[in-house]
Scaffold this motif. Structure first.
Motif, PDB file in Angstrom:
ATOM      1  N   VAL A   1       0.857  -1.185   0.000  1.00  6.55           N
ATOM      2  CA  VAL A   1       0.000   0.000   0.000  1.00  6.55           C
ATOM      3  C   VAL A   1       0.891   1.232   0.000  1.00  6.55           C
ATOM      4  CG1 VAL A   1      -1.875  -1.153   1.267  1.00  6.55           C
ATOM      5  CG2 VAL A   1      -0.183   0.179   2.522  1.00  6.55           C
ATOM      6  N   THR A   2       0.271   2.367  -0.172  1.00 10.48           N
ATOM      7  CA  THR A   2       1.001   3.630  -0.068  1.00 10.48           C
ATOM      8  C   THR A   2       0.409   4.437   1.071  1.00 10.48           C
ATOM      9  OG1 THR A   2       1.481   3.639  -2.439  1.00 10.48           O
ATOM     10  CG2 THR A   2       1.667   5.748  -1.274  1.00 10.48           C
ATOM     11  N   PHE A   3       1.270   4.780   2.033  1.00 15.86           N
ATOM     12  CA  PHE A   3       0.919   5.683   3.117  1.00 15.86           C
ATOM     13  C   PHE A   3       1.320   7.090   2.694  1.00 15.86           C
ATOM     14  CE2 PHE A   3       2.252   1.664   5.128  1.00 15.86           C
ATOM     15  CZ  PHE A   3       1.165   1.390   5.945  1.00 15.86           C
ATOM     16  N   MET A   4       0.898   8.063   3.478  1.00 17.46           N
ATOM     17  CA  MET A   4       1.398   9.424   3.316  1.00 17.46           C
ATOM     18  C   MET A   4       2.012   9.835   4.649  1.00 17.46           C
ATOM     19  SD  MET A   4       0.834  10.389   0.199  1.00 17.46           S
ATOM     20  CE  MET A   4       1.058  12.158   0.244  1.00 17.46           C
ATOM     21  N   THR A   5       3.105  10.573   4.565  1.00 11.45           N
ATOM     22  CA  THR A   5       3.742  11.088   5.766  1.00 11.45           C
ATOM     23  C   THR A   5       4.122  12.547   5.539  1.00 11.45           C
ATOM     24  OG1 THR A   5       5.426  10.612   7.444  1.00 11.45           O
ATOM     25  CG2 THR A   5       6.064  10.317   5.145  1.00 11.45           C
ATOM     26  N   MET A   6       4.086  13.322   6.605  1.00 11.93           N
ATOM     27  CA  MET A   6       4.420  14.736   6.505  1.00 11.93           C
ATOM     28  C   MET A   6       5.924  14.905   6.693  1.00 11.93           C
ATOM     29  SD  MET A   6       3.305  17.676   5.790  1.00 11.93           S
ATOM     30  CE  MET A   6       1.531  17.558   5.923  1.00 11.93           C
TER      31      MET A   6
ATOM     32  N   PRO B   1      -7.431   4.167  16.384  1.00 10.60           N
ATOM     33  CA  PRO B   1      -8.676   4.502  15.686  1.00 10.60           C
ATOM     34  C   PRO B   1      -8.728   5.948  15.197  1.00 10.60           C
ATOM     35  CG  PRO B   1      -9.151   3.302  17.699  1.00 10.60           C
ATOM     36  CD  PRO B   1      -7.696   3.644  17.725  1.00 10.60           C
ATOM     37  N   GLY B   2      -8.034   6.853  15.891  1.00 14.05           N
ATOM     38  CA  GLY B   2      -8.060   8.239  15.444  1.00 14.05           C
ATOM     39  C   GLY B   2      -7.053   9.106  16.159  1.00 14.05           C
TER      40      GLY B   2
ATOM     41  N   VAL C   1      -6.362   5.906  10.232  1.00 14.99           N
ATOM     42  CA  VAL C   1      -7.152   6.330   9.081  1.00 14.99           C
ATOM     43  C   VAL C   1      -7.513   7.803   9.297  1.00 14.99           C
ATOM     44  CG1 VAL C   1      -9.201   5.914   7.673  1.00 14.99           C
ATOM     45  CG2 VAL C   1      -8.008   3.983   8.726  1.00 14.99           C
ATOM     46  N   ASN C   2      -6.514   8.625   9.074  1.00 12.38           N
ATOM     47  CA  ASN C   2      -6.616  10.082   9.113  1.00 12.38           C
ATOM     48  C   ASN C   2      -5.800  10.615   7.951  1.00 12.38           C
ATOM     49  OD1 ASN C   2      -6.563   9.669  12.514  1.00 12.38           O
ATOM     50  ND2 ASN C   2      -8.042  11.096  11.676  1.00 12.38           N
ATOM     51  N   ASP C   3      -6.029  11.857   7.584  1.00 10.14           N
ATOM     52  CA  ASP C   3      -5.248  12.423   6.489  1.00 10.14           C
ATOM     53  C   ASP C   3      -3.856  12.819   6.978  1.00 10.14           C
ATOM     54  OD1 ASP C   3      -5.082  15.433   7.023  1.00 10.14           O
ATOM     55  OD2 ASP C   3      -7.261  15.138   7.075  1.00 10.14           O
ATOM     56  N   VAL C   4      -2.961  13.022   6.035  1.00  9.49           N
ATOM     57  CA  VAL C   4      -1.562  13.295   6.334  1.00  9.49           C
ATOM     58  C   VAL C   4      -1.390  14.586   7.140  1.00  9.49           C
ATOM     59  CG1 VAL C   4      -1.089  14.491   4.143  1.00  9.49           C
ATOM     60  CG2 VAL C   4       0.772  13.313   5.357  1.00  9.49           C
ATOM     61  N   PHE C   5      -2.257  15.568   6.937  1.00 10.36           N
ATOM     62  CA  PHE C   5      -2.136  16.830   7.667  1.00 10.36           C
ATOM     63  C   PHE C   5      -2.479  16.633   9.142  1.00 10.36           C
ATOM     64  CE2 PHE C   5      -2.890  17.891   3.238  1.00 10.36           C
ATOM     65  CZ  PHE C   5      -1.791  18.699   2.991  1.00 10.36           C
ATOM     66  N   VAL C   6      -3.503  15.844   9.405  1.00 10.94           N
ATOM     67  CA  VAL C   6      -3.883  15.534  10.787  1.00 10.94           C
ATOM     68  C   VAL C   6      -2.780  14.723  11.462  1.00 10.94           C
ATOM     69  CG1 VAL C   6      -5.511  14.230  12.225  1.00 10.94           C
ATOM     70  CG2 VAL C   6      -6.368  15.713  10.408  1.00 10.94           C
TER      71      VAL C   6
ATOM     72  N   MET D   1       4.949   8.820  11.542  1.00 12.23           N
ATOM     73  CA  MET D   1       3.497   8.979  11.518  1.00 12.23           C
ATOM     74  C   MET D   1       2.992   8.692  10.105  1.00 12.23           C
ATOM     75  SD  MET D   1       3.030   9.735  14.672  1.00 12.23           S
ATOM     76  CE  MET D   1       1.396  10.402  14.889  1.00 12.23           C
ATOM     77  N   LEU D   2       2.246   7.595   9.966  1.00  8.96           N
ATOM     78  CA  LEU D   2       1.789   7.123   8.662  1.00  8.96           C
ATOM     79  C   LEU D   2       0.284   7.324   8.501  1.00  8.96           C
ATOM     80  CD1 LEU D   2       3.747   3.753   8.587  1.00  8.96           C
ATOM     81  CD2 LEU D   2       4.328   5.865   7.366  1.00  8.96           C
ATOM     82  N   ALA D   3      -0.079   8.199   7.593  1.00  7.55           N
ATOM     83  CA  ALA D   3      -1.493   8.425   7.300  1.00  7.55           C
ATOM     84  C   ALA D   3      -1.989   7.348   6.339  1.00  7.55           C
ATOM     85  CB  ALA D   3      -1.683   9.814   6.690  1.00  7.55           C
ATOM     86  N   ASP D   4      -3.032   6.658   6.771  1.00  9.31           N
ATOM     87  CA  ASP D   4      -3.732   5.666   5.939  1.00  9.31           C
ATOM     88  C   ASP D   4      -5.069   6.306   5.580  1.00  9.31           C
ATOM     89  OD1 ASP D   4      -4.573   3.279   4.726  1.00  9.31           O
ATOM     90  OD2 ASP D   4      -5.080   2.312   6.636  1.00  9.31           O
ATOM     91  N   GLY D   5      -4.988   7.419   4.865  1.00 10.62           N
ATOM     92  CA  GLY D   5      -6.125   8.301   4.647  1.00 10.62           C
ATOM     93  C   GLY D   5      -7.396   7.648   4.146  1.00 10.62           C
ATOM     94  N   ASN D   6      -7.283   6.700   3.255  1.00 14.49           N
ATOM     95  CA  ASN D   6      -8.467   6.027   2.718  1.00 14.49           C
ATOM     96  C   ASN D   6      -8.741   4.683   3.393  1.00 14.49           C
ATOM     97  OD1 ASN D   6      -8.964   8.054   0.787  1.00 14.49           O
ATOM     98  ND2 ASN D   6      -7.414   7.170  -0.556  1.00 14.49           N
ATOM     99  N   GLY D   7      -7.912   4.337   4.363  1.00 18.06           N
ATOM    100  CA  GLY D   7      -8.087   3.070   5.068  1.00 18.06           C
ATOM    101  C   GLY D   7      -7.647   1.856   4.270  1.00 18.06           C
TER     102      GLY D   7
END
Length: 160
Positions: free
Chosen positions: A12-17, A42-43, A77-82, A98-104
């Motif tokens: 998968v692809t995560f997003m990180t800031m 969870p959040g 499952v939060n966006d990269v900015f959060v 910190m790895l954002a799994d924005g779309n789960g």
């Protein structure tokens, strides 16, 4: 179907800031050739996650490293900015990736997605921790819904 010990993580692809803004990180970027303690919440900014889960891994970083962990990572499952803001607010620095799994996608591929719609949260990840060695799950700790026990840094340390 939930993945288990001995299974290879899905691609998968995560997003990180980063200092240069949001950047993608593949499963290989995070886990290939490394022993990683990954925990999922969870959040971001939720009470248990902010007061206990993330701080526990920050506090136990050197002990985890002494047990052979190369990297500690947190996913939600939060966006990269959060995720970036939460990490900054929690003072993670370089200790926790910190790895954002924005779309789960990661939570879903692991079979660890949960429906938080009753709480206005939509699809989220269950609370768990993994120790992953070169993309292969070595240890798997899944908390029961509403609990925070086996995915803690202390519990992971006891298993290593």
């Amino acid at each position: 179907m939930t993945l288990s010990v001995g299974d290879t993580l899905p691609d998968v692809t995560f997003m990180t800031m980063t200092a240069d803004g949001p950047q993608p990180m593949s499963t290989d970027d995070v886990f290939a050739g490394k022993r990683v303690a990954l925990f999922a919440v969870p959040g971001a900014y939720t009470p248990t996650c902010s007061a206990k889960h993330l701080p526990g891994f920050i506090e136990k970083t050197s002990e985890l490293q002494a047990k052979g962990v190369d990297r500690i990572a947190c996913t939600s499952v939060n966006d990269v900015f959060v995720m970036g803001a939460w990490g900054k607010d929690q003072g993670v620095g370089d200790t926790v990736l910190m790895l954002a799994d924005g779309n789960g996608d990661f939570a879903s591929a692991l079979g660890l997605e949960m429906d938080g719609s009753a709480f206005g949260m939509g699809k989220r990840s269950q609370r768990y921790a993994l120790v992953v060695n070169d993309k292969v799950i070595e240890h798997f700790f899944l908390d029961e819904p509403g609990n925070f026990e086996v995915s803690s840094a202390e519990h992971v340390l006891k298993a290593l």
